[in-house]
Design a protein around this motif. Structure first.
Motif, mmCIF file in Angstrom:
data_model
loop_
_atom_site.group_PDB
_atom_site.id
_atom_site.type_symbol
_atom_site.label_atom_id
_atom_site.label_comp_id
_atom_site.label_asym_id
_atom_site.label_seq_id
_atom_site.Cartn_x
_atom_site.Cartn_y
_atom_site.Cartn_z
ATOM 1 N N ASP A 188 0.821 -1.213 0.000
ATOM 2 C CA ASP A 188 0.000 0.000 0.000
ATOM 3 C C ASP A 188 0.855 1.263 0.000
ATOM 4 O OD1 ASP A 188 -2.243 -1.666 2.281
ATOM 5 O OD2 ASP A 188 -2.297 -1.559 0.093
ATOM 6 N N SER A 189 2.113 1.135 0.420
ATOM 7 C CA SER A 189 2.975 2.316 0.464
ATOM 8 C C SER A 189 4.178 2.097 -0.435
ATOM 9 C CB SER A 189 3.434 2.577 1.905
ATOM 10 O OG SER A 189 4.151 1.464 2.397
ATOM 11 N N GLY A 190 4.883 3.218 -0.706
ATOM 12 C CA GLY A 190 6.050 3.112 -1.560
ATOM 13 C C GLY A 190 5.675 3.219 -3.038
ATOM 14 N N PRO A 191 6.673 3.241 -3.895
ATOM 15 C CA PRO A 191 6.419 3.392 -5.331
ATOM 16 C C PRO A 191 5.722 2.184 -5.920
ATOM 17 C CG PRO A 191 8.723 2.869 -4.925
ATOM 18 C CD PRO A 191 8.099 3.097 -3.586
ATOM 19 N N ASP A 192 4.711 2.411 -6.720
ATOM 20 C CA ASP A 192 4.029 1.308 -7.382
ATOM 21 C C ASP A 192 4.701 1.026 -8.725
ATOM 22 O OD1 ASP A 192 3.273 3.440 -8.891
ATOM 23 O OD2 ASP A 192 1.148 3.364 -8.365
ATOM 24 N N GLU A 193 4.102 0.137 -9.477
ATOM 25 C CA GLU A 193 4.701 -0.289 -10.745
ATOM 26 C C GLU A 193 4.849 0.870 -11.726
ATOM 27 O OE1 GLU A 193 5.626 -4.072 -13.082
ATOM 28 O OE2 GLU A 193 5.928 -3.210 -11.104
ATOM 29 N N LEU A 194 3.842 1.716 -11.803
ATOM 30 C CA LEU A 194 3.893 2.849 -12.735
ATOM 31 C C LEU A 194 4.984 3.837 -12.325
ATOM 32 C CD1 LEU A 194 2.728 4.422 -15.138
ATOM 33 C CD2 LEU A 194 1.072 5.458 -13.549
ATOM 34 N N ALA A 195 5.076 4.103 -11.021
ATOM 35 C CA ALA A 195 6.093 5.042 -10.541
ATOM 36 C C ALA A 195 7.494 4.501 -10.790
ATOM 37 C CB ALA A 195 5.881 5.317 -9.059
ATOM 38 N N ARG A 196 7.678 3.229 -10.613
ATOM 39 C CA ARG A 196 8.988 2.631 -10.862
ATOM 40 C C ARG A 196 9.333 2.686 -12.340
ATOM 41 N NH1 ARG A 196 10.231 -2.111 -10.277
ATOM 42 N NH2 ARG A 196 8.209 -3.139 -10.330
ATOM 43 N N ALA A 197 8.332 2.489 -13.198
ATOM 44 C CA ALA A 197 8.578 2.558 -14.643
ATOM 45 C C ALA A 197 9.005 3.965 -15.044
ATOM 46 C CB ALA A 197 7.318 2.147 -15.394
ATOM 47 N N LEU A 198 8.349 4.964 -14.483
ATOM 48 C CA LEU A 198 8.714 6.347 -14.794
ATOM 49 C C LEU A 198 10.100 6.688 -14.260
ATOM 50 C CD1 LEU A 198 5.290 8.088 -14.104
ATOM 51 C CD2 LEU A 198 6.380 7.734 -16.336
ATOM 52 N N VAL A 211 10.071 9.033 -29.057
ATOM 53 C CA VAL A 211 10.325 8.817 -27.640
ATOM 54 C C VAL A 211 9.305 7.855 -27.031
ATOM 55 C CG1 VAL A 211 10.475 9.917 -25.378
ATOM 56 C CG2 VAL A 211 11.382 11.084 -27.400
ATOM 57 N N ARG A 212 8.069 8.040 -27.368
ATOM 58 C CA ARG A 212 7.026 7.218 -26.745
ATOM 59 C C ARG A 212 7.189 5.737 -27.096
ATOM 60 N NH1 ARG A 212 0.533 8.621 -26.850
ATOM 61 N NH2 ARG A 212 -0.178 6.759 -25.704
ATOM 62 N N GLU A 213 7.433 5.456 -28.359
ATOM 63 C CA GLU A 213 7.591 4.068 -28.782
ATOM 64 C C GLU A 213 8.854 3.444 -28.173
ATOM 65 O OE1 GLU A 213 7.559 3.957 -33.010
ATOM 66 O OE2 GLU A 213 5.503 4.746 -33.188
ATOM 67 N N ALA A 214 9.924 4.231 -28.126
ATOM 68 C CA ALA A 214 11.177 3.735 -27.554
ATOM 69 C C ALA A 214 11.010 3.462 -26.059
ATOM 70 C CB ALA A 214 12.297 4.734 -27.789
ATOM 71 N N ALA A 215 10.288 4.336 -25.390
ATOM 72 C CA ALA A 215 10.059 4.156 -23.956
ATOM 73 C C ALA A 215 9.217 2.900 -23.700
ATOM 74 C CB ALA A 215 9.373 5.389 -23.380
ATOM 75 N N TYR A 216 8.240 2.711 -24.536
ATOM 76 C CA TYR A 216 7.378 1.515 -24.391
ATOM 77 C C TYR A 216 8.188 0.236 -24.573
ATOM 78 C CZ TYR A 216 3.766 -1.934 -25.396
ATOM 79 O OH TYR A 216 2.975 -3.056 -25.382
ATOM 80 N N ALA A 229 3.501 -0.328 -19.166
ATOM 81 C CA ALA A 229 4.485 0.234 -20.080
ATOM 82 C C ALA A 229 3.859 1.301 -20.977
ATOM 83 C CB ALA A 229 5.102 -0.877 -20.924
ATOM 84 N N ALA A 230 2.647 1.035 -21.436
ATOM 85 C CA ALA A 230 1.967 2.002 -22.317
ATOM 86 C C ALA A 230 1.661 3.296 -21.568
ATOM 87 C CB ALA A 230 0.680 1.388 -22.859
ATOM 88 N N ARG A 231 1.163 3.197 -20.343
ATOM 89 C CA ARG A 231 0.843 4.388 -19.554
ATOM 90 C C ARG A 231 2.106 5.174 -19.220
ATOM 91 N NH1 ARG A 231 -2.028 1.986 -14.556
ATOM 92 N NH2 ARG A 231 -1.880 4.181 -13.841
ATOM 93 N N ALA A 232 3.138 4.477 -18.798
ATOM 94 C CA ALA A 232 4.373 5.160 -18.441
ATOM 95 C C ALA A 232 5.016 5.811 -19.667
ATOM 96 C CB ALA A 232 5.340 4.175 -17.798
ATOM 97 N N ALA A 233 4.977 5.127 -20.796
ATOM 98 C CA ALA A 233 5.568 5.683 -22.022
ATOM 99 C C ALA A 233 4.822 6.934 -22.454
ATOM 100 C CB ALA A 233 5.532 4.629 -23.126
ATOM 101 N N ARG A 234 3.505 6.902 -22.309
ATOM 102 C CA ARG A 234 2.708 8.082 -22.684
ATOM 103 C C ARG A 234 3.047 9.265 -21.776
ATOM 104 N NH1 ARG A 234 -1.613 10.016 -20.437
ATOM 105 N NH2 ARG A 234 -2.004 8.102 -19.253
ATOM 106 N N GLN A 239 5.916 14.443 -20.882
ATOM 107 C CA GLN A 239 6.866 15.238 -20.116
ATOM 108 C C GLN A 239 8.059 15.644 -20.983
ATOM 109 O OE1 GLN A 239 7.820 12.651 -16.849
ATOM 110 N NE2 GLN A 239 5.983 13.197 -15.643
ATOM 111 N N HIS A 240 8.497 14.722 -21.824
ATOM 112 C CA HIS A 240 9.633 14.987 -22.694
ATOM 113 C C HIS A 240 9.280 16.107 -23.696
ATOM 114 C CE1 HIS A 240 12.207 14.408 -26.263
ATOM 115 N NE2 HIS A 240 13.126 14.052 -25.366
ATOM 116 N N ASP A 241 8.055 16.056 -24.244
ATOM 117 C CA ASP A 241 7.631 17.072 -25.210
ATOM 118 C C ASP A 241 7.508 18.431 -24.565
ATOM 119 O OD1 ASP A 241 7.587 15.132 -27.156
ATOM 120 O OD2 ASP A 241 5.431 14.766 -27.023
ATOM 121 N N SER A 242 7.000 18.424 -23.328
ATOM 122 C CA SER A 242 6.837 19.696 -22.637
ATOM 123 C C SER A 242 8.187 20.324 -22.301
ATOM 124 C CB SER A 242 6.021 19.499 -21.352
ATOM 125 O OG SER A 242 6.695 18.651 -20.444
ATOM 126 N N VAL A 243 9.129 19.507 -21.929
ATOM 127 C CA VAL A 243 10.461 20.008 -21.633
ATOM 128 C C VAL A 243 11.116 20.524 -22.905
ATOM 129 C CG1 VAL A 243 12.778 19.346 -20.888
ATOM 130 C CG2 VAL A 243 10.786 18.550 -19.621
#
Length: 248
Positions: A188-198, A211-216, A229-234, A239-243
């Motif tokens: 219940d605490s700590g980084p979940d799967e999505l956070a670890r992927a990011l 970038v998105r396809e490579a990240a996926y 993987a799809a959610r994290a890549a998106r 974030q990459h585009d905004s930067v």
């Protein structure tokens, strides 16, 4: 009077004859018994001249190696062959166990993986199995310890749960029986799967135009579920585009 005397003499002769016949039969019986006993004694006591040969046939191991009688004994040949085979197997078992010790000096290993390594090194199945079991009995090998170390190390490396489960299954370990894996899935605490992927993508961003396809692809290769993987890549691509827009 003469008839009575003749009859007495005849009776006496008959008694004597009966006694002699009985005595003769008894004597012959004793002779046969003595003869049988004598033969048995001689059979039990080999002649001094041939005592060594007979003893060798009865107990070949009693004679020193190199004795011609011993070498000609089929029983001894079989015993020698078995002893030699046992000694060779003992050497192989010690060699296999020593190899396990060398492997464990590098890192933890699962019992099934060690068994496969020994087979690949040319050890016979029963030798490999006995060596692994010996290591388990000594506490050198523990599948529970291996699984715990593997899960925690892979999580720290940013690897996904699907990939971790695959590694455990390759070691013949059920992921659902590993507390560290279950903890990573349901904590219940700590980084979940999505956070670890990011976090993984941020630490080691993919170098590609798309970038998105490579990240996926990177996340899937690291063992993340396709939806994660799809959610994290998106998210990472956004974030990459905004930067990239801000730096223009």
């Amino acid at each position: 009077m003469l008839d009575v005397k003749a009859q007495s003499i005849a009776n006496l002769r008959a008694q004597i004859k009966a006694i002699e016949e009985d005595s003769g039969a008894h004597g012959r019986s004793e002779a046969r018994s003595s003869q049988c006993n004598g033969n048995a004694s001689r059979a039990q006591r080999p002649h001094r001249r041939y005592g060594t040969a007979i003893d060798a046939q009865r107990n070949p191991a009693s004679l020193p190696c190199g004795c011609s009688v011993l070498a000609n004994s089929e029983n001894d040949k079989q015993r020698f062959s078995q002893a030699k085979q046992t000694e060779e197997e003992r050497d192989q078992a010690n060699s296999a166990f020593a190899k396990i010790q060398r492997l464990l000096c590098i890192r933890e290993h699962a019992s099934a993986l060690l068994y496969k390594r020994l087979l690949a090194s040319g050890y016979e199945e029963h030798i490999a199995s006995e060596a692994v079991q010996r290591a388990i009995d000594c506490g050198l090998v523990s599948d529970e310890r291996y699984a715990d170390v593997l899960v925690r190390s892979r999580l720290s490396q940013g690897k996904g749960l699907r990939g971790i489960a695959f590694e455990l299954e390759q070691a013949d370990i059920d992921p659902h029986n590993v507390p560290a894996y279950q903890e990573a899935r349901f904590r219940d605490s700590g980084p979940d799967e999505l956070a670890r992927a990011l976090s993984l993508l941020a630490a080691k961003p993919p170098k590609a135009k798309r970038v998105r396809e490579a990240a996926y692809r990177k996340l899937v290769q690291k063992g993340y579920e396709t939806d994660v993987a799809a959610r994290a890549a998106r998210i990472f691509a956004e974030q990459h585009d905004s930067v990239a827009i801000e730096t223009r």
